[in-house]
Design an enzyme around this catalytic site. Structure first.
Site, PDB file in Angstrom:
ATOM      1  N   ASN A 102      30.513 -29.089  33.722  1.00 49.76           N
ATOM      2  CA  ASN A 102      29.790 -28.330  34.751  1.00 49.76           C
ATOM      3  C   ASN A 102      30.522 -27.078  35.212  1.00 49.76           C
ATOM      4  O   ASN A 102      30.102 -26.444  36.173  1.00 49.76           O
ATOM      5  CB  ASN A 102      29.496 -29.233  35.944  1.00 49.76           C
ATOM      6  CG  ASN A 102      28.867 -30.529  35.511  1.00 49.76           C
ATOM      7  OD1 ASN A 102      29.522 -31.564  35.567  1.00 49.76           O
ATOM      8  ND2 ASN A 102      27.645 -30.493  35.031  1.00 49.76           N
ATOM      9  N   VAL A 109      30.478 -22.358  38.255  1.00 46.35           N
ATOM     10  CA  VAL A 109      30.289 -23.758  38.627  1.00 46.35           C
ATOM     11  C   VAL A 109      28.798 -24.086  38.659  1.00 46.35           C
ATOM     12  O   VAL A 109      28.006 -23.378  39.281  1.00 46.35           O
ATOM     13  CB  VAL A 109      30.907 -24.034  40.021  1.00 46.35           C
ATOM     14  CG1 VAL A 109      30.681 -25.472  40.452  1.00 46.35           C
ATOM     15  CG2 VAL A 109      32.404 -23.707  40.010  1.00 46.35           C
ATOM     16  N   CYS A 110      28.439 -25.184  37.999  1.00 42.57           N
ATOM     17  CA  CYS A 110      27.055 -25.652  38.001  1.00 42.57           C
ATOM     18  C   CYS A 110      26.976 -26.857  38.936  1.00 42.57           C
ATOM     19  O   CYS A 110      27.349 -27.968  38.577  1.00 42.57           O
ATOM     20  CB  CYS A 110      26.633 -26.036  36.586  1.00 42.57           C
ATOM     21  SG  CYS A 110      24.925 -26.563  36.489  1.00 42.57           S
ATOM     22  N   LEU A 111      26.541 -26.601  40.146  1.00 42.94           N
ATOM     23  CA  LEU A 111      26.390 -27.638  41.160  1.00 42.94           C
ATOM     24  C   LEU A 111      25.052 -27.381  41.842  1.00 42.94           C
ATOM     25  O   LEU A 111      24.829 -26.292  42.385  1.00 42.94           O
ATOM     26  CB  LEU A 111      27.547 -27.569  42.168  1.00 42.94           C
ATOM     27  CG  LEU A 111      27.582 -28.595  43.278  1.00 42.94           C
ATOM     28  CD1 LEU A 111      27.699 -30.014  42.723  1.00 42.94           C
ATOM     29  CD2 LEU A 111      28.763 -28.314  44.213  1.00 42.94           C
ATOM     30  N   ARG A 115      22.684 -23.938  43.999  1.00 42.09           N
ATOM     31  CA  ARG A 115      21.572 -23.230  43.353  1.00 42.09           C
ATOM     32  C   ARG A 115      20.245 -23.697  43.936  1.00 42.09           C
ATOM     33  O   ARG A 115      19.967 -23.473  45.108  1.00 42.09           O
ATOM     34  CB  ARG A 115      21.603 -23.472  41.846  1.00 42.09           C
ATOM     35  CG  ARG A 115      22.872 -23.027  41.150  1.00 42.09           C
ATOM     36  CD  ARG A 115      22.832 -23.389  39.706  1.00 42.09           C
ATOM     37  NE  ARG A 115      22.204 -24.708  39.560  1.00 42.09           N
ATOM     38  CZ  ARG A 115      22.080 -25.371  38.456  1.00 42.09           C
ATOM     39  NH1 ARG A 115      22.507 -24.868  37.352  1.00 42.09           N
ATOM     40  NH2 ARG A 115      21.508 -26.559  38.407  1.00 42.09           N
TER      41      ARG A 115
END
Length: 185
Positions: A102, A109-111, A115
């Site tokens: 992630n 950062v993919c959280l 988003r």
């Protein structure tokens, strides 16, 4: 009819004026003062307001998990809070090179709460807890680093070994490109 674009422009001008000391304090800063006053000292988390308490909108969060694949590592996240906070989510970038599904190799950062699931009721504590959880339990279903995600989903032991190898520091090939990982722990 309300023109949203011009409304956003006026909001931006008001926020800039407040940030420069003109007029009243930006609502985002007021909310940040409240959020910071409610922060609790968590094990494995350090917060650094590197510009001093006068600048609450920019800070670093260091997460040192004691469990999971990334246990023993130290990961620094740069957090920039927009003047439109809490209506807009903070921008978070991981400054520590890490093999994680992630977090891409540039630190994005993919959280979900940063988003599509961001809501104004969420706080800086929510963001910090989200980052802690991300380091504790990576999510292969929503990847930025597809190689790490595929490895985690297909061979957890190999993923764990790759993370530990990255902790020893030095060069590693990821997605056909060489990266120089910092020594951890």
């Amino acid at each position: 009819m309300i023109k949203l674009f011009s409304l956003k422009q006026e909001k931006g001008k008001a926020a800039a004026a407040a940030a420069s000391g003109e007029g009243k304090i930006a609502p985002g800063l007021i909310r940040m003062q409240k959020d910071v006053s409610e922060l609790k000292k968590e094990k494995g988390v350090e917060i650094d307001f590197y510009n001093g308490k006068a600048d609450l909108m920019n800070f670093k969060v260091k997460i040192s998990p004691d469990d999971g694949f990334h246990a023993g590592g130290h990961f620094t996240f740069d957090v920039k809070v927009p003047n439109t906070y809490p209506h807009d989510a903070p921008k978070v970038l991981c400054e520590t090179l890490v093999f994680h599904p992630n977090i891409d190799m540039e630190g994005h950062v993919c959280l979900n709460i940063l988003r599509e699931d961001w809501k104004p009721v969420l706080t800086i504590s929510s963001v910090i807890m989200g980052l802690q959880f991300l380091m504790l339990e990576p999510n292969a279903d929503d990847p930025l680093n597809k190689e790490a995600a595929n490895m985690l989903a297909g061979n957890r032991r190999q993923f764990a070994e790759t993370v530990k190898r990255s902790f020893r520091g030095g060069p590693m090939m990821i997605n056909g490109k060489q990266y120089d990982f910092p020594r951890q722990g």
